[in-house]
Design an enzyme around this catalytic site. Structure first.
Site, PDB file in Angstrom:
ATOM      1  CB  SER A 172      41.298  57.292   3.565  1.00  0.00           C
ATOM      2  OG  SER A 172      40.044  56.811   3.383  1.00  0.00           O
ATOM      3  CG  HIS A 372      41.398  53.127   6.280  1.00  0.00           C
ATOM      4  ND1 HIS A 372      41.905  53.261   5.649  1.00  0.00           N
ATOM      5  CD2 HIS A 372      41.280  54.371   6.558  1.00  0.00           C
ATOM      6  CE1 HIS A 372      41.478  54.100   4.175  1.00  0.00           C
ATOM      7  NE2 HIS A 372      41.374  54.649   4.851  1.00  0.00           N
TER       8      HIS A 372
END
Length: 397
Positions: A172, A372
């Site tokens: 990320s 994610h």
């Protein structure tokens, strides 16, 4: 609002009373440990790294695995840089069980594993001269993490281990920091054998979720709402809720959904018995300025340095009236990238654009079912991702 508060209190009261709604499962001992204690539980040390602008970062090391603990010789070095903005810290590489956590898997595979923390999170809240109570301490975003934190951490690790290069793994915002630093500082990129980018976020043009909604608000309104210091720090209240509420059978799913609301849903791939461990370590905090910087990425549809809000202020910081753009096309570093088909933050359309901009891409894999968080907590992460990471590291050794 008062009615909502009463409902919450009513539910909490029932849960704590052990009423008919269900049973409370035992609290995982690691839910009450910080990352240092988790790692020390396995017998591994902590280090402090000072950046060029005075911030002191906590870096955690796993120098050997369970099978090679008596091997004192030099090993290839891996730096895991999780830094998803305002949610996480280095513990996320080790908060699953040992055979499901990338940190432990790499150590067992024969690597010297280091795990970093960004300025302002739970384990990096010290400074040479500033206090966390001062506004000046919190005047940073991912600009400074790329400019100061990553270089300081890499140089410290290489100096400590006597190695000339290491592998860098980011997730990320950890990828954002890496792409910026390695494209802006070629000498730093030469110290990295290979860059592993897991669910990288460099643009949010096609993203969805709360971050996109925040991005529609003016910067000044965000500062009015959240102040000018820390954003979503770890707190005693969150820890209490995690160990007293999230351990309850009927509440585990609700606690897990807090993460899913931000990153996307894939409940079947989460170890529900570890939810209390996840929630006691997340969020770990960052600066409001960092959060505002990400909302600017949403507003302006491009990755650029922090916009200070006026031509004069930008000129003071950048010697130009507007923030400079970041271009990753200059990065000369072998890069492997993994993405998820149901990722709300690193959307597939944004990833497809990013792939065309990486000049030295050596591998890419999209996992259609992943969101994610599957990259760090997914039950199937070892065989769908981590084994490939280990294989590529050994190939480029």
């Amino acid at each position: 609002m008062q009615l909502l508060g009463r409902v919450i209190c009513f539910v909490v009261g029932i849960l704590l009373s052990g009423g008919p709604t269900g049973t409370i499962s035992a609290v995982d001992p690691e839910a009450n440990m910080n990352v240092t204690e988790i790692i020390m539980h396995w017998g591994y040390p902590e280090h402090s790294v000072q950046t060029g602008d005075g911030y002191i970062l906590g870096v955690h090391r796993i120098p050997h695995g369970r099978k090679n603990q008596f091997d004192k010789g030099p090993k290839p070095v891996v730096y895991l840089q999780w830094r998803h903005g305002f949610l996480a810290d280095s513990s996320n590489w080790v908060t699953n069980i040992d055979n499901n956590s990338l940190g432990f898997i790499l150590a067992d595979a024969g690597f010297d594993v280091w795990m970093g923390n960004s300025r302002g999170n739970t384990w990096s809240r010290k400074h040479k001269t500033l206090s966390v109570s001062q506004d000046e301490y919190w005047a940073f975003s991912f600009d400074e993490m790329a400019k100061y934190d990553l270089p300081a951490s890499i140089n410290y690790i290489l100096n400590k281990t006597g190695q000339e290069q290491l592998y860098n793994v980011g997730h990320s915002q950890g990828c954002t920091i890496g792409f910026i630093a390695f494209s802006q500082m070629p000498e730093l990129a030469k110290k990295v054998k290979m860059f592993f980018a897991l669910a990288p976020v460099l643009s949010l043009n096609f993203a969805s979720g709360p971050m996109v909604k925040l991005g529609r608000l003016p910067d000044l309104l965000l500062e009015d709402l959240f102040g000018q210091k820390q954003f979503l720090p770890q707190s005693a209240m969150v820890k209490w809720l995690s160990t007293h509420i999230c351990t309850h059978v009927i509440m585990k799913e609700l606690c897990a959904n807090i993460f899913f609301l931000i990153c996307g849903f894939n409940e079947k791939n989460l170890n529900m018995s570890r939810v209390d461990v996840y929630t006691t370590h997340c969020p770990a905090g960052t600066s409001v300025q960092n959060m505002v910087h990400w909302t600017q990425v949403v507003k302006y549809h491009k990755l650029q340095a922090f916009d200070w809000g006026s031509s004069d202020k930008n000129y003071f910081h950048y010697n130009q009236s507007y923030p400079p753009l970041y271009s990753i096309k200059d990065m000369q570093l072998p890069t492997a990238l993994w993405s998820g088909g149901k990722d709300w933050l690193a959307d597939t359309s944004d990833i497809n654009i990013l792939l065309t901009e990486i000049p030295t891409l050596v591998y890419h894999k999209n996992i259609p079912e992943w969101d994610h968080l599957d990259f760090i907590w997914g039950l199937d992460a070892p065989w769908r991702l981590y084994n490939e990471v280990v294989s590529l590291m050994k190939k480029y050794q």
